[in-house]
Design a protein around this motif. Structure first.
Motif, mmCIF file in Angstrom:
data_model
loop_
_atom_site.group_PDB
_atom_site.id
_atom_site.type_symbol
_atom_site.label_atom_id
_atom_site.label_comp_id
_atom_site.label_asym_id
_atom_site.label_seq_id
_atom_site.Cartn_x
_atom_site.Cartn_y
_atom_site.Cartn_z
ATOM 1 N N GLU A 146 -1.228 -4.562 6.140
ATOM 2 C CA GLU A 146 -1.379 -4.818 7.565
ATOM 3 C C GLU A 146 -0.272 -4.153 8.380
ATOM 4 O OE1 GLU A 146 -1.812 -9.061 7.916
ATOM 5 O OE2 GLU A 146 -3.794 -9.046 6.972
ATOM 6 N N GLY A 147 0.486 -3.233 7.715
ATOM 7 C CA GLY A 147 1.436 -2.392 8.438
ATOM 8 C C GLY A 147 2.860 -2.891 8.524
ATOM 9 N N LYS A 148 3.186 -4.051 7.943
ATOM 10 C CA LYS A 148 4.554 -4.577 8.011
ATOM 11 C C LYS A 148 5.414 -3.914 6.948
ATOM 12 C CE LYS A 148 7.194 -8.948 7.864
ATOM 13 N NZ LYS A 148 7.835 -8.806 9.178
ATOM 14 N N THR A 149 6.635 -3.531 7.324
ATOM 15 C CA THR A 149 7.565 -2.875 6.416
ATOM 16 C C THR A 149 8.629 -3.861 5.947
ATOM 17 O OG1 THR A 149 7.243 -0.727 7.493
ATOM 18 C CG2 THR A 149 9.229 -0.990 6.178
ATOM 19 N N TYR A 150 8.976 -3.752 4.663
ATOM 20 C CA TYR A 150 9.953 -4.655 4.049
ATOM 21 C C TYR A 150 11.050 -3.856 3.342
ATOM 22 C CZ TYR A 150 5.874 -7.788 4.293
ATOM 23 O OH TYR A 150 4.771 -8.495 4.689
ATOM 24 N N LEU A 151 12.248 -4.388 3.349
ATOM 25 C CA LEU A 151 13.298 -3.934 2.445
ATOM 26 C C LEU A 151 13.047 -4.625 1.104
ATOM 27 C CD1 LEU A 151 15.999 -2.483 1.853
ATOM 28 C CD2 LEU A 151 17.168 -4.524 2.725
ATOM 29 N N ASP A 152 13.036 -3.861 0.025
ATOM 30 C CA ASP A 152 12.671 -4.415 -1.274
ATOM 31 C C ASP A 152 13.913 -4.759 -2.086
ATOM 32 O OD1 ASP A 152 11.340 -5.214 -3.529
ATOM 33 O OD2 ASP A 152 10.864 -3.196 -4.211
ATOM 34 N N PHE A 153 14.123 -6.056 -2.322
ATOM 35 C CA PHE A 153 15.221 -6.540 -3.158
ATOM 36 C C PHE A 153 14.688 -7.055 -4.500
ATOM 37 C CE2 PHE A 153 19.498 -7.785 -1.046
ATOM 38 C CZ PHE A 153 19.631 -6.520 -0.517
ATOM 39 N N PHE A 154 13.452 -6.690 -4.847
ATOM 40 C CA PHE A 154 12.843 -7.197 -6.081
ATOM 41 C C PHE A 154 12.474 -6.062 -7.037
ATOM 42 C CE2 PHE A 154 9.257 -9.938 -8.003
ATOM 43 C CZ PHE A 154 10.119 -10.500 -8.921
ATOM 44 N N GLY A 155 12.036 -4.932 -6.502
ATOM 45 C CA GLY A 155 11.763 -3.750 -7.321
ATOM 46 C C GLY A 155 10.654 -3.925 -8.328
ATOM 47 N N GLY A 156 9.640 -4.750 -7.995
ATOM 48 C CA GLY A 156 8.565 -4.953 -8.958
ATOM 49 C C GLY A 156 9.069 -5.607 -10.235
ATOM 50 N N ILE A 157 9.966 -6.574 -10.108
ATOM 51 C CA ILE A 157 10.657 -7.233 -11.232
ATOM 52 C C ILE A 157 11.480 -6.205 -12.011
ATOM 53 C CG2 ILE A 157 10.495 -9.007 -13.015
ATOM 54 C CD1 ILE A 157 7.613 -9.469 -12.306
ATOM 55 N N ALA A 158 12.377 -5.523 -11.292
ATOM 56 C CA ALA A 158 13.320 -4.560 -11.884
ATOM 57 C C ALA A 158 12.643 -3.312 -12.436
ATOM 58 C CB ALA A 158 14.169 -5.225 -12.972
ATOM 59 N N VAL A 159 11.406 -3.035 -12.010
ATOM 60 C CA VAL A 159 10.691 -1.847 -12.497
ATOM 61 C C VAL A 159 11.152 -0.579 -11.790
ATOM 62 C CG1 VAL A 159 8.437 -0.696 -12.481
ATOM 63 C CG2 VAL A 159 8.635 -3.031 -13.328
ATOM 64 N N VAL A 166 0.804 -1.229 0.000
ATOM 65 C CA VAL A 166 0.000 0.000 0.000
ATOM 66 C C VAL A 166 0.833 1.273 0.000
ATOM 67 C CG1 VAL A 166 -1.948 -1.134 1.126
ATOM 68 C CG2 VAL A 166 -0.202 -0.012 2.535
ATOM 69 N N ARG A 167 2.111 1.175 0.328
ATOM 70 C CA ARG A 167 2.921 2.395 0.402
ATOM 71 C C ARG A 167 4.380 2.054 0.183
ATOM 72 N NH1 ARG A 167 5.172 5.486 4.697
ATOM 73 N NH2 ARG A 167 4.433 3.964 6.232
ATOM 74 N N GLY A 168 5.132 3.010 -0.403
ATOM 75 C CA GLY A 168 6.556 2.819 -0.596
ATOM 76 C C GLY A 168 7.335 4.085 -0.323
ATOM 77 N N PHE A 169 8.553 3.941 0.167
ATOM 78 C CA PHE A 169 9.455 5.069 0.367
ATOM 79 C C PHE A 169 10.887 4.562 0.287
ATOM 80 C CE2 PHE A 169 8.553 3.194 4.453
ATOM 81 C CZ PHE A 169 9.766 3.192 5.132
ATOM 82 N N GLY A 210 11.317 -9.835 6.657
ATOM 83 C CA GLY A 210 11.290 -8.440 6.254
ATOM 84 C C GLY A 210 11.997 -8.099 4.960
ATOM 85 N N LEU A 211 12.180 -9.078 4.070
ATOM 86 C CA LEU A 211 12.849 -8.829 2.791
ATOM 87 C C LEU A 211 11.995 -9.396 1.665
ATOM 88 C CD1 LEU A 211 15.571 -7.884 1.404
ATOM 89 C CD2 LEU A 211 16.240 -10.306 1.498
ATOM 90 N N LEU A 212 11.846 -8.637 0.587
ATOM 91 C CA LEU A 212 11.126 -9.105 -0.589
ATOM 92 C C LEU A 212 12.121 -9.426 -1.696
ATOM 93 C CD1 LEU A 212 8.133 -6.576 -0.746
ATOM 94 C CD2 LEU A 212 8.245 -8.793 0.414
ATOM 95 N N VAL A 213 12.056 -10.644 -2.222
ATOM 96 C CA VAL A 213 12.864 -11.063 -3.362
ATOM 97 C C VAL A 213 11.926 -11.727 -4.362
ATOM 98 C CG1 VAL A 213 14.981 -11.375 -2.019
ATOM 99 C CG2 VAL A 213 13.400 -13.308 -2.304
ATOM 100 N N GLY A 214 12.434 -12.054 -5.536
ATOM 101 C CA GLY A 214 11.638 -12.742 -6.536
ATOM 102 C C GLY A 214 11.959 -14.227 -6.563
ATOM 103 N N ARG A 215 11.171 -14.952 -7.329
ATOM 104 C CA ARG A 215 11.421 -16.380 -7.498
ATOM 105 C C ARG A 215 11.059 -16.758 -8.927
ATOM 106 N NH1 ARG A 215 8.627 -21.267 -6.728
ATOM 107 N NH2 ARG A 215 6.729 -20.129 -6.171
ATOM 108 N N GLY A 216 11.880 -17.576 -9.575
ATOM 109 C CA GLY A 216 11.595 -17.936 -10.961
ATOM 110 C C GLY A 216 12.508 -19.035 -11.450
ATOM 111 N N GLY A 217 12.889 -18.935 -12.723
ATOM 112 C CA GLY A 217 13.665 -19.981 -13.367
ATOM 113 C C GLY A 217 12.752 -21.022 -13.983
#
Length: 439
Positions: A40-53, A29-32, A388-395
Motif C-alpha cells: 500500500e506504499g508505506k516505507t519502513y526501515l528494516d531492523f529484522f532482515g527477514g530473520i537475519a536473512v 513488494v519492494r526493497g532498497f 515505520g520500523l520493522l522488528v521481530g518478536r519471539g522468545g
C-alpha cells in the motif's frame, strides 16, 4: 491488491499455523538499501532482515550482478550429479573460514535442511540416535531438527526420530538458575551435563547441539566459558559438538565472524544458512571429514549447491569481507545496544537488553517483576511498525523484541531506529513516562 484482500486469500489456502505478523498483516513488494515498501506504499526501515536473512540489505548491486551473469549463461541448474565450479569455490572459502581442520562442506537449501543433514551425519558416525541440546534451543521445522528444538511454541511434534535430552543454557533471568550466584552458574550447569552423560552413557550419545546465541529462544547467550567447559567434557567421551550458526554467522555478532568464536570453541560440525544467500535459498553443513564422510549410502541435494544460489553466496561473502561488515556490525551494534540500555533505565517494562553486534533483543516484562508480558511486547511490535520500523518478536513466551538488521546498517539508520523504538515505548500505556505504570 489491498492487504486485507490478500489476507483473505492467504487464510483460505495457507496452513492455519502459518500466521503473518501484525493485527493487520502487510505484504512487502519492494526493497532498497535497508528499507522495504509494502503493498500500500508505506516505507519502513528494516531492523529484522527477514530473520537475519538479508545481511546486505536489498537490491545489492554485487549480488544482483553476480546472479545476472549466471542467468545469462542459460543453464540455471542441472543437479549436483554434475560438477559445479561455483559450488566448489564457495565450499573452499567456507571450509577456510570455518576454522575446522580439513573441513568438508555439503550444501542444502535452508537452515532446517542443514540441521537435518548434520544430525544424519552425527548419528551415522556415532551409530546412535541420542542427542543433547540446550534448553530453549531452536533448530528447524523438519522431523529431526524439530526433535532437537525445545521451545514449546515452536515444537510442532513430540513424536521424534531422536532421543533428546536437554541441558542448562545458563540463562539467569528466571527459572532454576535465577538464584544461583553468577560465579557458580557454570559449575552448576557443568555438573548437570555430567549427570546427563552418566545417565545415558557417553558412548551412546551421537552429538551435542547448540546455538552460540539462542534465536527463537529469545537471543539469550550462554555465559562466558560455559560452552567451552561443555566441549571439554564432551571431548572426554568423543561426543561431537554441532554448532548452529544459522543466525549468528557471517560477522553478525561483530566481535567474531562465527558465534562459536565468542565462546572459544571449535565446532566438530557447523550449520549455516540465512545471511549467506542474500535472500536466495541456501544452507549447508561444514565439519570434520570423518563425520561428514560417514554416510555410506549414495546421497545428494537436488537444489543444494545450484549455480544461482552459489553465485549469490560468493558475492555475499566477497562484500562481507571486502567491506569489513563484521567491524561495522560491532560499531553500529554498540550504538543500538547503548541506546537500548539507556531506554531500559527509564522504562520498567524492559526486563533485559541482550545480544551482540547486530543481533539484539529487548525482553518485555511486567514492571517490577521478571514475569513475561507478551501483550505489551505485541503492542510495542505493532507500534514500531506504525511508526515505520520493522522488528521481530519471539522468545519462549512471545515477549522478546528481536533486532537483526543488515550488517551495512549506517550510524544514521541506527539512530533513526532507536528514536522510533523510544517513541513507541513512550506511547505504550504501561510506560512510566505516560503515567501508566501497572499496579
Amino acid at each position: 491488491m489491498s492487504h486485507s484482500d490478500l489476507l483473505t486469500r492467504h487464510l483460505a489456502v495457507m496452513p492455519s499455523w502459518m500466521t503473518p505478523y501484525y493485527e493487520h498483516p502487510i505484504q512487502i513488494v519492494r526493497g532498497f538499501d535497508r528499507r522495504l515498501v509494502d503493498g500500500e506504499g508505506k516505507t519502513y526501515l528494516d531492523f529484522f532482515g527477514g530473520i537475519a536473512v538479508n545481511a546486505l540489505g536489498y537490491n545489492v548491486p554485487e549480488v544482483r550482478d553476480s546472479v545476472r551473469r549466471q542467468l545469462a549463461r542459460g543453464v540455471h541448474h542441472t543437479s549436483t550429479c554434475y560438477l559445479i565450479e561455483q559450488q566448489v569455490e564457495l565450499a573452499e572459502r567456507i571450509a577456510r573460514l570455518s576454522g575446522i581442520p580439513d573441513a568438508k562442506v555439503f550444501f542444502v537449501n535452508s537452515g532446517t535442511e542443514a540441521m537435518e543433514a548434520a544430525l544424519l551425519f552425527a548419528t551415522t558416525a556415532r551409530q546412535s540416535s541420542h542427542v543433547l541440546t540446550l534448553r530453549n534451543g531452536y533448530h528447524g521445522r523438519s522431523f529431526g531438527s524439530n526433535a532437537a528444538t525445545s521451545v514449546l511454541g515452536w515444537n510442532a511434534s513430540r513424536l521424534s526420530p531422536l532421543q533428546v535430552s536437554h541441558v542448562h543454557n545458563g540463562h539467569q533471568l528466571r527459572g532454576s538458575l535465577a538464584h544461583v550466584p553468577q560465579d557458580q552458574v557454570n559449575a552448576v550447569c557443568l555438573e548437570d551435563l555430567r549427570e546427563v552423560i552418566a545417565a545415558i552413557g557417553g558412548g551412546n550419545i551421537a552429538a551435542f547441539v547448540t546455538e552460540p546465541m539462542q534465536g527463537v529462544g529469545g537471543l539469550t547467550i550462554p555465559p562466558a566459558g560455559l560452552l567451552r567447559s561443555y566441549q571439554d567434557e564432551l571431548q572426554k567421551h568423543a561426543i561431537p559438538m554441532i554448532v548452529d550458526e544459522v543466525q549468528t554467522g557471517w560477522g553478525r555478532l561483530g566481535s567474531h565472524f562465527w558465534g562459536s568464536g565468542m565462546h572459544e570453541i571449535t565446532p566438530d560440525v557447523m550449520t549455516f544458512a540465512k545471511g549467506l544467500g542474500s535472500g536466495f535459498t541456501i544452507g549447508g553443513v561444514v565439519g570434520r571429514p570423518e563425520i561428514i564422510d560417514s554416510v555410506t549410502a549414495k546421497s545428494m541435494s537436488t537444489f543444494g549447491g545450484n549455480p544461482i544460489a552459489m553465485a549469490a553466496g560468493l558475492a555475499t561473502v566477497n562484500v562481507l569481507l571486502s567491506q569489513d561488515l563484521q567491524a561495522n556490525a560491532e560499531k553500529v551494534g554498540e550504538i543500538i545496544r547503548s541506546g537500548l540500555d539507556e531506554l531500559s533505565a527509564g522504562h520498567p517494562q524492559i526486563g533485559e537488553v541482550r545480544g551482540r553486534g547486530l543481533l539484539l533483543a529487548i525482553e518485555i516484562v511486567v514492571p517490577g517483576t521478571t514475569h513475561p508480558d507478551p501483550a505489551a511486547a505485541l503492542r510495542l511490535h505493532e507500534r514500531v511498525r506504525e511508526l515505520g520500523l520493522l522488528v521481530g518478536r519471539g522468545g519462549p513466551y512471545g515477549n522478546v523484541i528481536r533486532i537483526s538488521p543488515a550488517l551495512n546498517l549506517s550510524f544514521a539508520e541506527a539512530q533513526e531506529g532507536l528514536h522510533i523504538i523510544a517513541a513507541a515505548l513512550r506511547s505504550d500505556p504501561s510506560s512510566e513516562l505516560d503515567g501508566g505504570v501497572r499496579q
